[in-house]
Design a protein around this motif. Structure first.
Motif, short mmCIF file in Angstrom:
data_model
loop_
_atom_site.label_atom_id
_atom_site.label_comp_id
_atom_site.label_asym_id
_atom_site.label_seq_id
_atom_site.Cartn_x
_atom_site.Cartn_y
_atom_site.Cartn_z
N ASP A 1 -11.56 10.38 -6.11
CA ASP A 1 -11.74 11.58 -5.71
C ASP A 1 -11.72 12.47 -7.30
OD1 ASP A 1 -12.09 14.42 -4.67
OD2 ASP A 1 -9.86 13.68 -3.96
N ALA A 2 -12.90 13.17 -8.23
CA ALA A 2 -12.66 13.62 -9.17
C ALA A 2 -11.92 14.60 -9.51
CB ALA A 2 -13.69 13.85 -9.58
N VAL A 3 -10.47 14.67 -10.57
CA VAL A 3 -9.56 15.63 -10.65
C VAL A 3 -11.09 16.85 -11.60
CG1 VAL A 3 -8.41 16.63 -12.03
CG2 VAL A 3 -8.48 14.26 -11.47
N MET A 4 -10.33 17.96 -11.22
CA MET A 4 -11.97 19.26 -11.17
C MET A 4 -10.84 20.29 -11.92
SD MET A 4 -14.44 19.35 -8.24
CE MET A 4 -15.51 20.60 -9.15
N SER A 5 -9.78 20.46 -11.46
CA SER A 5 -8.73 21.60 -12.81
C SER A 5 -7.60 21.21 -11.84
CB SER A 5 -9.60 22.52 -11.70
OG SER A 5 -8.72 22.91 -10.63
N LEU A 6 -6.96 21.32 -13.13
CA LEU A 6 -5.04 20.85 -13.54
C LEU A 6 -4.53 21.95 -14.12
CD1 LEU A 6 -5.05 20.07 -16.41
CD2 LEU A 6 -5.86 18.29 -15.41
N THR A 7 -2.84 22.15 -13.59
CA THR A 7 -2.78 23.37 -14.73
C THR A 7 -0.90 22.70 -14.15
OG1 THR A 7 -1.84 25.68 -14.51
CG2 THR A 7 -1.96 24.75 -12.83
N VAL A 8 -0.30 23.43 -15.39
CA VAL A 8 1.10 22.99 -15.27
C VAL A 8 1.79 23.85 -15.57
CG1 VAL A 8 2.90 21.65 -16.98
CG2 VAL A 8 0.56 20.71 -17.09
N GLY A 9 3.45 23.48 -14.94
CA GLY A 9 4.71 24.83 -14.96
C GLY A 9 5.37 24.20 -14.45
N LYS A 10 6.35 24.93 -14.34
CA LYS A 10 7.63 24.98 -13.75
C LYS A 10 8.12 23.40 -13.23
CE LYS A 10 8.32 29.33 -13.20
NZ LYS A 10 9.34 30.63 -13.45
N GLY A 11 7.75 22.37 -13.90
CA GLY A 11 7.76 21.03 -13.96
C GLY A 11 7.27 20.37 -13.11
N ARG A 12 5.92 20.74 -13.32
CA ARG A 12 4.83 20.14 -11.62
C ARG A 12 3.72 20.23 -12.88
NH1 ARG A 12 9.43 19.74 -9.74
NH2 ARG A 12 10.52 20.50 -8.05
N LEU A 13 3.17 19.76 -12.39
CA LEU A 13 1.47 19.20 -12.30
C LEU A 13 0.49 19.54 -11.16
CD1 LEU A 13 -1.17 18.62 -13.85
CD2 LEU A 13 -0.38 15.86 -12.90
N TYR A 14 -0.16 20.51 -11.14
CA TYR A 14 -0.73 20.39 -10.26
C TYR A 14 -2.47 19.99 -10.50
CZ TYR A 14 2.71 24.31 -9.41
OH TYR A 14 3.89 24.24 -9.87
N THR A 15 -2.83 19.65 -9.66
CA THR A 15 -3.97 18.63 -9.58
C THR A 15 -4.99 19.49 -8.57
OG1 THR A 15 -3.53 16.48 -8.53
CG2 THR A 15 -3.46 16.78 -11.54
N GLY A 16 -6.71 19.60 -9.03
CA GLY A 16 -7.37 20.61 -7.74
C GLY A 16 -7.76 19.14 -7.75
N TYR A 17 -8.71 18.86 -6.40
CA TYR A 17 -9.74 17.25 -6.51
C TYR A 17 -11.59 17.65 -5.98
CZ TYR A 17 -6.29 14.72 -7.61
OH TYR A 17 -5.06 13.72 -8.25
N SER A 18 -12.46 17.08 -6.15
CA SER A 18 -13.92 17.20 -5.91
C SER A 18 -13.53 17.47 -4.12
CB SER A 18 -14.43 16.06 -6.07
OG SER A 18 -14.10 15.05 -6.16
#
Length: 132
Positions: A53-70
């Protein structure tokens, strides 16, 4: 800097309390690797799971990594390092370098690929190919 697979997205961040920058790189195979910008080495790998499932977007903040998938899924990961053992700090450092992270939370985000995300205070906003 070497990497495996096709890169789909990148995000540069400074860990809270740290001086050095980290580069988070998303890949077509669903992995995210955290690179130490100073040493050009991978410090952690965040694994999507067995299903590609390809990672299409990501962001980082507040000690967390947020990843968005295809697939439309969003995953939230803990990026904080393990606590340091004052008597054996080298053991904790070795664990962090080789550690494969497991995600903390799965979110049913969208019906189609997550194209982008932004963190505003404690609110995660995302947009998708499904036009939401």
């Amino acid at each position: 800097v070497e990497h495996a697979g096709r890169v789909t997205c990148v995000f540069c961040a400074r860990r809270e309390g740290a001086r050095d920058l980290a580069l988070f790189v998303g890949y077509m195979d669903g992995h995210v690797r955290q690179w130490d910008m100073r040493t050009a080495t991978v410090t952690r790998t965040f694994m999507r799971g067995h299903k590609p499932d390809a990672v299409m977007s990501l962001t980082v903040g507040k000690g967390r990594l947020y990843t968005g998938y295809s697939s439309g899924k969003i995953k939230i990961w803990d990026t904080m390092p393990p606590p340091i053992d004052a008597e054996h700090p080298e053991k904790v450092q070795a664990k962090e370098v080789t550690k494969t992270q497991k995600n903390m939370i799965d979110v049913e985000g969208h019906l189609d690929g997550v194209l982008g995300m932004a963190l505003c205070e404690n609110l995660l906003m995302s947009h998708s190919e499904d036009k939401s």
